[in-house]
Design an enzyme around this catalytic site. Structure first.
Site, PDB file in Angstrom:
ATOM      1  N   ASP A  16       0.833  -1.208   0.000  1.00  0.00           N
ATOM      2  CA  ASP A  16       0.000   0.000   0.000  1.00  0.00           C
ATOM      3  C   ASP A  16       0.867   1.257   0.000  1.00  0.00           C
ATOM      4  O   ASP A  16       0.563   2.227   0.685  1.00  0.00           O
ATOM      5  CB  ASP A  16      -0.971   0.003   1.185  1.00  0.00           C
ATOM      6  CG  ASP A  16      -2.040   1.093   1.053  1.00  0.00           C
ATOM      7  OD1 ASP A  16      -2.224   1.595  -0.072  1.00  0.00           O
ATOM      8  OD2 ASP A  16      -2.661   1.448   2.066  1.00  0.00           O
ATOM      9  N   TYR A  17       1.927   1.218  -0.756  1.00  0.00           N
ATOM     10  CA  TYR A  17       2.800   2.382  -0.872  1.00  0.00           C
ATOM     11  C   TYR A  17       2.319   3.297  -2.012  1.00  0.00           C
ATOM     12  O   TYR A  17       3.019   3.543  -2.994  1.00  0.00           O
ATOM     13  CB  TYR A  17       4.253   1.949  -1.104  1.00  0.00           C
ATOM     14  CG  TYR A  17       4.960   1.437   0.134  1.00  0.00           C
ATOM     15  CD1 TYR A  17       4.511   1.738   1.417  1.00  0.00           C
ATOM     16  CD2 TYR A  17       6.105   0.653   0.026  1.00  0.00           C
ATOM     17  CE1 TYR A  17       5.171   1.263   2.550  1.00  0.00           C
ATOM     18  CE2 TYR A  17       6.779   0.187   1.152  1.00  0.00           C
ATOM     19  CZ  TYR A  17       6.306   0.489   2.401  1.00  0.00           C
ATOM     20  OH  TYR A  17       6.970   0.030   3.525  1.00  0.00           O
TER      21      TYR A  17
END
Lengths: 597, 636
Positions: B311-312
């Protein structure tokens, strides 16, 4: 004609029938020679990695394999084409890597030559592609040569110093955290140097990034490269450390994973390997008697520390130094069984050799001793090397007391430049006359041990950092001077040293070996992404670029039969190497015709 | 009056005039390039300690929306309209109400309520509105000066900047629906950031629920004509991958009108933590994508995370500036990331201006998951979070909780940065909160000094085979403070569970500071200073009577001013602070009614400089909610 030769020729003809030719040119259409082309299978092998991410013990496992060749003067390089699709990485100094997918052109004459045009790198890209050694050469550490020696001695035996991972910008605090972590792993960077070194590394790496024009060009690749082939077998993963290894008369190569107590038995003919795990007892702890130095390392399983290998000329059994135990290991390659011989004394079994009388000799790096294991009696003889001072003698004699404490409660002297310490007998080899030669890394001296009387004679080594040594067919002792970046010959007959500058700057050579049949000394590179050969007769060097960047080698074995050499990519941590995985590498001279194609 | 004093007075008047001309805040990020910088210098290091409340405005949301406030995050940064547009201070509330205030006293001039559809479980938030002068409308006519608002329920509104009434020329009744024929699906997709307005276009991204299932709505970015609302172009950041979606642009975009470029910070493809059905690098997810402003055609892209499993998202507005090196000025873009890197790119080509190191990344043990072999990492500036966390690094308030943390860390699947999440509890450090987040960074004039607030709390997560997990798996996108969340990933064999890595006392297992402010010299690639950001004195079971500056998680950004100051709220201690940009010293702080999880802004109005910040709390922090807008100024 013998049937097996006929079969070999048929195989070669067959293989040549499925060859791919690459023709490499620059933007102007001029052929580029000395271009490194690496062939890789597009579809990676699928293997069982159910044992902590590794192949289970005793299971025959295929290794991913790459083949690297170099273009000739016409810019041509040829490969045998396997049955499944391959990719070629085309690499030349100063040019952007090209990746060519070859989905199979066997049988299609028109498509069997692949033309590749290389694009020059930008200045920034070229500078970024330089190997560690040229950057390191300009790291002056404020002009303090002693500090640089100390830095290289303590920081360069595991990994490249000026790779992008290290010349990465860090704050002073981040550098200090790195030093602390590295010292916990076993480096002995003196405490009183940390602050100064952290500030200098931050300052000077930044200055180099801002003024890269001061960094010298890497050594150009050479024309002789079109006469060799490099083959890599990928083994282990980014947390392994493939340390020393052995070419066995049975045709296998045995490689030790120092961090996972595993021995890889590799068949270079098939590319398959089998893993054997060195057993440990329930009482033994991670890190062995040294204590676990890797509490901050992400993944590790070493109770013994598989370090150095030697083979018995008598029965082919393999002797291995478990550096974290007071013991010697024997591996029977027929039964695949390990035998452990407990030692009565001595600490840190290190480099190992077997003499012609089937006696096993190895250095005891921490206790400054050499051990001889007599296979007939299964008894050890431990030979003290002389201490350089009363203090050192006292320290060495107090080691059994110190090691009687639990690792957690053991007194740990703070490292300082003066007390880095102990002399550390390191490399060892057996001369043709049976004499034993030993190099003491921190003491800058050599020891000769009479193989019958065990009498020790010390010889001052006039350079810094005698690490590993080998004796050639004429009894000359060849030593690498780690910090001084030299290959040194010692002639015991006239007590003369001859130093040879390495052909690449600021290399920090770890080890060497000698092709006795051809009179060639091979020297490990670890900062320059190269391996070096030195022809004893002509005193001429050849330089061999490694197929991947950040390739750190610490052992060389030679196949006397065909002149091939083997090494491992032993960068620690391995994940910093290009591709992130360790490998066994073979460099083989190509047949005359193939190299001229 | 002596001549020299006359000259000084004239010079001072000229300076004030110049300052007045340049000291507004017309865009969400201060300017189109998101620099978060103001030339206002009336408040400076010498007098900032005297700063006090000038006025306080309450939007009325608390009274009007009641319990719905617990699902809000107050994030808006007001903008100051130019004099020709009425010189109002305009902002939006989490429910997309747009409110215009008198910038001198905070009195309300008008408001506009789009009446959003509040169904669904997505959090209500609105980071701002955008302004444009519409040249195709006659001077003096209604909607010559327009405000654009993209709403929670996926509508794009154009309203008049003077009275808040809708612009009839735009769409249908001043509104364009951003969803297609399928209609609005509550909870799936919303909009949070201010639209980007440039060159006659209004460009809108979206926020998509990217945890909950494999196939989520596409993250299509859409451009509309500012006058008519007619669609001009659209761009789907995810190329292919029918079993995936999103890669949306939820953070603010930046514009370089001179070079005709719009810069999109794209997020992760769905689902965040499982990539088997989206093999490869997943272009153009997790990238900065430069599009031709007029056509939407891709001019370049720079992907900073390949095949994201962490989830970057690209979380913040790209910052446009001139990069000075060796006498050269290069049009550049700085991008802060959740993984705590700062990438500096040539904004015309997308090439990194610092050497990129390919950071080898460990493989996944999830069947079929092929992680990228390497991830890009700039050689400078250094990572702003040291993501190395081993048992020996465990931190605790007492030996007992330190030992507990040591045990927890030892049991983790932990191969460093980019450790892929697995069925074993895995370290996620930085976690999905960052590193940096949507607050972005503030650039101090032309110095190259970037100030950025950073989160420094380790998370852990694991994939839980469906059918074996808790029945409470939900659809939140980040864990609330002190809680672990379990989220469905429909269409995959797993749910995902995520939470902070804390001791049984609820204290992070990594050493403080847990939030910090870092000053990065973009020219030199160095960290000049860093300091803890936030006090934990209100985070225990009872509040301490004094500040404990160990840093707190923080959401929201800061702004820099020519007065040598950096203003920021963002922390979990209800503070707004002013720092000295050169030293990091705290020069002023003020206790607000709620946490100010919004980026402040500043302006000079009638010779007085104001610093304005929203303080309404954040659902993730769970520390109370409000509807306060504070304005601070020096005493008159």
């Amino acid at each position: 004609m013998h049937s097996r030769y006929l079969l070999a020729i048929l195989c070669m003809v067959s293989a040549l029938g499925h060859a791919t030719t690459l023709r490499i040119t620059n933007d102007d259409g001029k052929p580029l020679s000395r271009v490194m082309v690496t062939q890789t299978l597009v579809n990676k092998v699928v293997v069982d990695l159910s044992d902590e991410g590794y192949a289970p013990e005793g299971v025959l496992t295929p290794a991913d394999t790459t083949v690297t060749r170099f273009t000739n003067a016409a810019g041509i390089v040829r490969f045998e084409e396997p049955d499944s699709p391959v990719q070629y990485r085309v690499r030349s100094q100063g040019y952007v890597d090209q990746y060519i997918d070859d989905t199979g052109s066997a049988g299609d004459e028109e498509k069997e030559t692949v033309d590749v045009t290389m694009t020059p790198m930008t200045a920034e890209q070229y500078i970024a592609s330089y190997p560690s050694n040229v950057w390191l050469s300009q790291l002056k550490l404020g002009g303090d040569e002693d500090l640089k020696n100390s830095f290289e001695l303590n920081c360069s035996f595991c990994h490249q110093q000026a790779s992008p991972f290290m010349r990465n910008e860090r704050t002073v605090d981040q550098w200090l955290a790195v030093f602390e972590r590295m010292n916990s792993y076993g480096a002995r960077l003196p405490n009183d140097e940390h602050q100064q070194l952290a500030a200098l590394l931050q300052k000077e790496y930044r200055e180099l990034r801002e003024n890269p024009e001061v960094v010298p060009l890497p050594r150009p690749w050479e024309n002789h490269l079109s006469g060799i082939e490099m083959k890599e077998w990928i083994i282990g993963d980014g947390f392994s450390q493939m340390h020393d290894f052995l070419i066995h008369p049975n045709g296998f190569v045995y490689v030790g994973d120092n961090l996972f107590d595993r021995v890889y038995e590799i068949n270079p003919e098939t590319g398959h390997y089998t893993v054997y795990k060195v057993p440990h007892t329930d009482e033994q702890q991670p890190g062995g008697i040294l204590g676990n130095r890797f509490v901050t390392f992400p993944k590790m399983h070493n109770y013994l520390g598989v370090h150095s290998f030697a083979v018995s000329p008598k029965d082919g059994n393999i002797f291995i130094t478990p550096s974290m135990q007071q013991a010697l290991l024997e591996f029977n390659p027929k039964t695949k069984k390990f035998t452990t011989y407990e030692m009565p004394s001595g600490f840190y079994p290190h480099t190992i050799r077997v003499d012609s009388r089937d006696r096993v000799w190895f250095t005891l790096a921490l206790s400054s001793q050499v051990a001889m294991f007599d296979r007939t009696t299964e008894e050890f003889t431990v030979i003290d090397l002389p201490a350089r001072s009363v203090t050192e003698w006292l320290i060495l004699k107090s080691l059994p007391l110190i090691f009687s404490f639990d690792p957690e409660n053991r007194p740990q002297p703070s490292p300082s430049r003066e007390s880095i310490g102990l002399p550390m007998p390191y490399g060892i080899d057996v001369a043709p006359d049976g004499g034993i030669w030993v190099a003491r890394l921190y003491a800058n001296d050599l020891a000769h041990i009479d193989p019958d009387t065990f009498e020790v004679t010390m010889v001052d080594f006039p350079y810094e950092g005698p690490r590993r040594l080998r004796v050639d067919a004429d009894g000359m002792v060849w030593i690498v001077a780690f910090q001084d970046s030299l290959l040194v010959k010692y002639n015991p007959n006239d007590d003369a040293f001859t130093a040879y500058e390495l052909p690449v700057i600021n290399e920090i050579p770890y080890a060497l070996n000698i092709d006795k049949q051809r009179g060639v000394v091979w020297v490990n590179g670890n900062q320059s992404d190269t391996i070096l050969s030195f022809d004893i007769a002509s005193e001429a060097w050849k330089v061999y670029p490694m197929p991947r960047q950040r390739f750190f080698t610490r052992d060389i074995e030679i196949s006397e039969e065909d002149g091939a050499i083997y090494t491992t990519n032993s960068h620690f941590p391995t994940w910093q190497t290009e591709g992130g995985v360790p490998s066994l590498l073979r460099i083989t001279p190509l047949p005359e015709r193939a190299s001229q194609d | 009056m002596p001549v020299k004093y006359t000259l000084l007075t004239l010079a001072a008047l000229a300076a004030v005039g110049a300052a007045h001309a340049d000291t507004g805040w017309r865009y969400y990020g201060g300017d189109q390039g998101g620099r978060h910088y103001s030339t206002a210098a009336l408040i400076d290091r010498e007098n900032v300690a005297e700063l006090d409340i000038a006025w306080l405005h309450r939007s009325g949301d608390v009274a009007h929306y009641g319990d719905d406030m617990t699902n809000t995050s107050t994030q808006a940064t007001p903008i100051l309209l130019p004099a020709a547009a009425g010189e109002s201070l305009v902002y939006c509330t989490p429910f997309n109400r747009v409110i215009a205030l008198d910038p001198g006293n905070g009195e309300q001039r008008w408001d506009f309520d789009p009446g959003i559809d509040r169904r669904g479980d997505r959090t209500f938030r609105c980071r701002g509105v955008s302004y444009a002068e519409e040249a195709r409308t006659a001077k003096g006519a209604h909607c010559r000066h327009r405000l654009f608002l993209a709403t929670h329920d996926r509508k794009l509104w154009a309203i008049d900047a003077g009275d808040g009434k809708v612009c009839d020329s735009f769409g249908r009744g001043g509104m364009v629906e951003l969803y297609g024929g399928e209609g609005y699906i509550p909870g799936d997709i919303s909009t949070s950031s201010a639209p980007t307005v440039a060159n006659g276009l209004v460009v809108v991204g979206s926020g998509v629920i990217d945890f909950a299932r494999a196939t989520t709505p596409r993250g299509t970015v859409m451009a509309f004509d500012t006058y008519s609302g007619k669609p001009v172009w659209q761009f789907d950041p995810l190329q292919g991958h029918p079993k995936s979606g999103s890669a949306n642009v939820w953070a603010p975009m930046s514009v370089d009108e001179q070079n005709g470029l719009i810069f999109l910070p794209t997020s992760a493809p769905s689902p965040d933590y499982y990539g088997v059905d989206r093999p490869g690098d997943d272009l153009y997810a997790n990238s900065i994508v430069a599009l031709d402003l007029d056509t939407g055609a891709v001019r370049w892209h720079f992907q900073h995370v390949r095949h994201d499993l962490w989830d970057y998202d690209t979380p913040a507005q790209p910052i446009l500036f001139l990069w000075e090196k060796g006498g050269q000025s290069i049009p550049a873009l700085a991008q802060v990331t959740k993984q705590s890197f700062v990438f500096v790119l040539n904004r015309l080509t997308g090439e990194s201006l610092w050497e990129i190191t390919e950071h080898p990344a460990p493989p996944s043990d999830i069947p079929g998951e092929r992680t990228a072999l390497t991830q890009p990492k700039p050689i400078a500036p250094p990572p702003l979070v040291d993501s190395f966390l081993m048992p020996a690094n465990a931190w605790g308030l007492t030996p007992w909780d330190k030992a507990q943390c040591r045990k927890q860390i030892a049991a983790l699947n932990n191969l460093g940065l980019f450790t892929p999440i697995s069925e074993q509890l895995s370290l996620m450090y930085p976690g999905s909160l960052g590193g940096a987040n949507w607050g972005g960074g503030a650039l101090v004039a032309d110095s190259g000094l970037l100030l950025v607030n950073i989160n420094n709390t380790a998370f852990t997560g694991q994939l839980i085979p469906t059918g074996t997990g808790s029945a409470t798996a939900g659809r939140t996108d980040h864990p609330e403070s002190g809680k672990r969340m379990q989220v469905t990933m429909e269409g995959t064999p797993y749910n995902v569970e995520i939470g902070a890595l804390t001791s049984p006392l609820g204290i992070p297992c990594n050493a403080p500071p847990w939030g910090k402010l870092v000053a990065v010299d973009l020219y030199k690639g160095t960290v000049e200073w860093e300091t803890a950001l936030g006090s934990v004195h209100e985070m225990g079971p009872v509040s301490a009577p004094f500040h404990i500056d160990w840093g707190t998680p923080n959401l929201g950004g800061g702004i820099a001013t020519a007065g040598g100051l950096f203003f920021i709220g963002a922390t979990m201690d209800r503070q707004i602070r002013a720092f000295d940009v050169d030293s990091g010293e705290t020069l002023w702080k003020y206790t607000l009614a709620n946490d100010a999880t919004a980026t402040p802004m500043t302006y000079v109005y009638k010779g007085r400089q104001y610093v304005v910040i929203n303080a309404g709390g954040h659902y993730m922090f769970q520390r109370g909610f409000g509807d306060y807008l504070y304005a601070f100024a020096l005493p008159e």
